[in-house]
Motif scaffolding. Structure first.
Motif, mmCIF file in Angstrom:
data_model
loop_
_atom_site.group_PDB
_atom_site.id
_atom_site.type_symbol
_atom_site.label_atom_id
_atom_site.label_comp_id
_atom_site.label_asym_id
_atom_site.label_seq_id
_atom_site.Cartn_x
_atom_site.Cartn_y
_atom_site.Cartn_z
ATOM 1 N N SER A 2 0.921 -1.200 -0.085
ATOM 2 C CA SER A 2 -0.052 -0.046 -0.099
ATOM 3 C C SER A 2 1.052 1.184 -0.078
ATOM 4 C CB SER A 2 -0.972 -0.104 1.232
ATOM 5 O OG SER A 2 -1.779 -1.084 1.314
ATOM 6 N N VAL A 3 0.413 2.258 -0.507
ATOM 7 C CA VAL A 3 1.082 3.497 -0.652
ATOM 8 C C VAL A 3 0.487 4.561 0.321
ATOM 9 C CG1 VAL A 3 1.759 5.605 -2.071
ATOM 10 C CG2 VAL A 3 1.808 3.061 -2.961
ATOM 11 N N MET A 4 1.238 5.167 0.954
ATOM 12 C CA MET A 4 1.233 6.483 1.964
ATOM 13 C C MET A 4 2.039 7.742 1.551
ATOM 14 S SD MET A 4 0.268 4.696 5.396
ATOM 15 C CE MET A 4 0.574 6.657 6.365
ATOM 16 N N ASP A 5 1.808 8.848 1.846
ATOM 17 C CA ASP A 5 2.598 10.053 1.660
ATOM 18 C C ASP A 5 3.271 10.179 0.585
ATOM 19 O OD1 ASP A 5 2.193 10.430 4.555
ATOM 20 O OD2 ASP A 5 4.053 9.327 5.236
ATOM 21 N N PHE A 6 2.441 9.884 -0.354
ATOM 22 C CA PHE A 6 2.866 10.134 -1.957
ATOM 23 C C PHE A 6 2.976 11.661 -2.462
ATOM 24 C CE2 PHE A 6 2.717 8.861 -6.311
ATOM 25 C CZ PHE A 6 2.025 10.035 -6.907
ATOM 26 N N ARG A 7 4.058 11.817 -3.072
ATOM 27 C CA ARG A 7 4.486 13.208 -3.415
ATOM 28 C C ARG A 7 5.239 13.096 -4.719
ATOM 29 N NH1 ARG A 7 6.072 12.031 1.459
ATOM 30 N NH2 ARG A 7 8.064 11.545 0.816
ATOM 31 N N VAL A 8 4.843 14.135 -5.494
ATOM 32 C CA VAL A 8 5.518 14.270 -7.027
ATOM 33 C C VAL A 8 6.348 15.650 -6.838
ATOM 34 C CG1 VAL A 8 5.203 14.244 -9.318
ATOM 35 C CG2 VAL A 8 3.840 12.669 -7.795
ATOM 36 N N SER A 9 7.603 15.649 -7.078
ATOM 37 C CA SER A 9 8.113 16.958 -7.408
ATOM 38 C C SER A 9 8.809 17.013 -8.707
ATOM 39 C CB SER A 9 9.252 17.136 -6.418
ATOM 40 O OG SER A 9 10.478 16.209 -6.633
ATOM 41 N N ASP A 10 9.671 18.035 -8.913
ATOM 42 C CA ASP A 10 10.173 18.163 -10.314
ATOM 43 C C ASP A 10 11.224 17.032 -10.762
ATOM 44 O OD1 ASP A 10 8.402 20.435 -11.115
ATOM 45 O OD2 ASP A 10 9.668 21.693 -10.648
ATOM 46 N N THR A 11 11.802 16.582 -9.575
ATOM 47 C CA THR A 11 12.847 15.675 -9.881
ATOM 48 C C THR A 11 12.686 14.453 -9.299
ATOM 49 O OG1 THR A 11 13.608 16.482 -7.464
ATOM 50 C CG2 THR A 11 14.461 17.641 -9.381
ATOM 51 N N ALA A 12 11.316 14.027 -8.556
ATOM 52 C CA ALA A 12 11.346 12.609 -7.979
ATOM 53 C C ALA A 12 9.855 12.377 -7.696
ATOM 54 C CB ALA A 12 12.334 12.602 -6.840
ATOM 55 N N VAL A 13 9.639 10.953 -7.552
ATOM 56 C CA VAL A 13 8.455 10.610 -7.013
ATOM 57 C C VAL A 13 8.652 9.915 -5.679
ATOM 58 C CG1 VAL A 13 6.642 9.087 -7.101
ATOM 59 C CG2 VAL A 13 7.399 10.350 -9.053
ATOM 60 N N SER A 14 8.155 10.272 -4.490
ATOM 61 C CA SER A 14 8.415 9.620 -3.284
ATOM 62 C C SER A 14 6.970 9.120 -2.717
ATOM 63 C CB SER A 14 9.253 10.452 -2.323
ATOM 64 O OG SER A 14 8.452 11.653 -2.323
ATOM 65 N N ALA A 15 7.180 8.118 -1.859
ATOM 66 C CA ALA A 15 6.121 7.597 -1.093
ATOM 67 C C ALA A 15 6.668 6.686 -0.034
ATOM 68 C CB ALA A 15 5.283 6.752 -2.130
ATOM 69 N N THR A 16 5.874 6.477 0.949
ATOM 70 C CA THR A 16 5.796 5.520 2.060
ATOM 71 C C THR A 16 5.346 4.176 1.618
ATOM 72 O OG1 THR A 16 6.122 7.276 3.743
ATOM 73 C CG2 THR A 16 5.709 4.906 4.514
ATOM 74 N N LEU A 17 5.898 2.987 1.486
ATOM 75 C CA LEU A 17 5.261 1.706 1.142
ATOM 76 C C LEU A 17 4.999 0.893 2.459
ATOM 77 C CD1 LEU A 17 7.351 0.767 -2.272
ATOM 78 C CD2 LEU A 17 5.212 2.282 -2.028
ATOM 79 N N LEU A 18 3.852 0.488 2.467
ATOM 80 C CA LEU A 18 3.539 -0.568 3.534
ATOM 81 C C LEU A 18 3.144 -1.776 3.096
ATOM 82 C CD1 LEU A 18 0.926 1.769 5.331
ATOM 83 C CD2 LEU A 18 3.213 1.688 5.870
ATOM 84 N N GLY A 19 3.951 -2.891 3.702
ATOM 85 C CA GLY A 19 3.984 -4.200 3.492
ATOM 86 C C GLY A 19 3.711 -5.350 4.362
ATOM 87 N N TYR A 20 3.886 -6.510 4.265
ATOM 88 C CA TYR A 20 3.878 -7.548 5.146
ATOM 89 C C TYR A 20 5.098 -8.523 5.118
ATOM 90 C CZ TYR A 20 -0.703 -5.810 4.665
ATOM 91 O OH TYR A 20 -2.157 -5.011 4.574
ATOM 92 N N SER A 21 5.476 -8.783 6.432
ATOM 93 C CA SER A 21 6.822 -9.587 6.404
ATOM 94 C C SER A 21 6.472 -11.248 6.081
ATOM 95 C CB SER A 21 7.195 -9.643 7.778
ATOM 96 O OG SER A 21 6.104 -9.976 8.920
ATOM 97 N N SER A 22 5.020 -11.673 6.248
ATOM 98 C CA SER A 22 4.853 -13.156 5.810
ATOM 99 C C SER A 22 3.555 -13.075 5.413
ATOM 100 C CB SER A 22 5.212 -13.871 6.921
ATOM 101 O OG SER A 22 4.235 -13.968 7.893
ATOM 102 N N LYS A 23 2.822 -14.349 4.887
ATOM 103 C CA LYS A 23 1.498 -14.444 4.780
ATOM 104 C C LYS A 23 0.709 -14.493 6.092
ATOM 105 C CE LYS A 23 2.037 -16.606 0.335
ATOM 106 N NZ LYS A 23 1.840 -17.629 -0.731
#
Length: 197
Positions: free
Chosen positions: A143-164
């Motif tokens: 999942s994506v949080m804190d999504f930002r687009v600037s003139d030089t980059a796209v940045s975000a915080t990715l949330l995931g899971y360590s196991s099923k």
């Protein structure tokens, strides 16, 4: 002939004063109803449009591709894809802005995995924007949080899971990432994890 008690302009004897209707009550009711109708006409969903028959422009006035006009490589079954975040900038330095969209399948509950896509303008004037790059594939189950687009980059915080075994409601992994245009493609940089040196 006398009117029946309570059917004429005067209430029946013994009717409490708060139960008697007067012209002022009808005027107040009509005014309140008019306010409710006017309020409903003004308050609409953010994506409401004036017409439903006119097609959306694939390239709005700012020149950046319209994230809602694109088709994404996302299999949502019977539901549709929702654009949950977007931003535009000239990321590759060619003088034309690209749009970056965070997209996931529509759901009433839960958080399905997100995809992050870079859109370029359509090849022809009336076409749809083209998905030029996939920065995050939904198959990665993030999942994506804190999504930002600037003139030089796209940045975000990715949330995931360590196991099923980790419940899908509660991601236990988090990472700050950045995508930048380098050597003709988008390069991913994972920023240092919190607490690392």
């Amino acid at each position: 002939m006398q009117p029946l008690a309570g059917t004429g302009p005067f209430p029946a004897p013994g009717t409490p004063s708060h139960a008697r209707t007067r012209p002022v009550h009808w005027i107040a009711t009509a005014a309140a109803l008019a306010l409710v109708v006017a309020g409903a006409a003004l308050v609409q969903p953010a994506d409401a449009t004036a017409t439903t028959t006119a097609p959306r422009s694939a390239t709005p006035a700012g020149g950046a591709p319209d994230a809602h006009a694109a088709r994404y490589p996302l299999d949502c079954g019977r539901t549709e894809a929702d654009v949950v975040a977007k931003g535009s900038a000239d990321l590759d330095g060619d003088g034309r802005p690209e749009t970056v969209a965070v997209v996931r399948c529509h759901t009433e509950a839960g958080t399905p995995p997100s995809g992050v896509y870079v859109l370029t303008p359509p090849a022809s004037g009336g076409g749809r924007p083209k998905v030029a790059a996939t920065l995050l594939d939904p198959a990665q189950r993030m999942s994506v949080m804190d999504f930002r687009v600037s003139d030089t980059a796209v940045s975000a915080t990715l949330l995931g899971y360590s196991s099923k075994n980790v419940p899908r409601c509660c991601p236990d992994k988090q990472r700050e990432v950045k995508w930048q245009w380098k050597d003709g493609k988008f390069a991913l940089t994972a920023l240092p994890a919190p607490g690392s040196v």
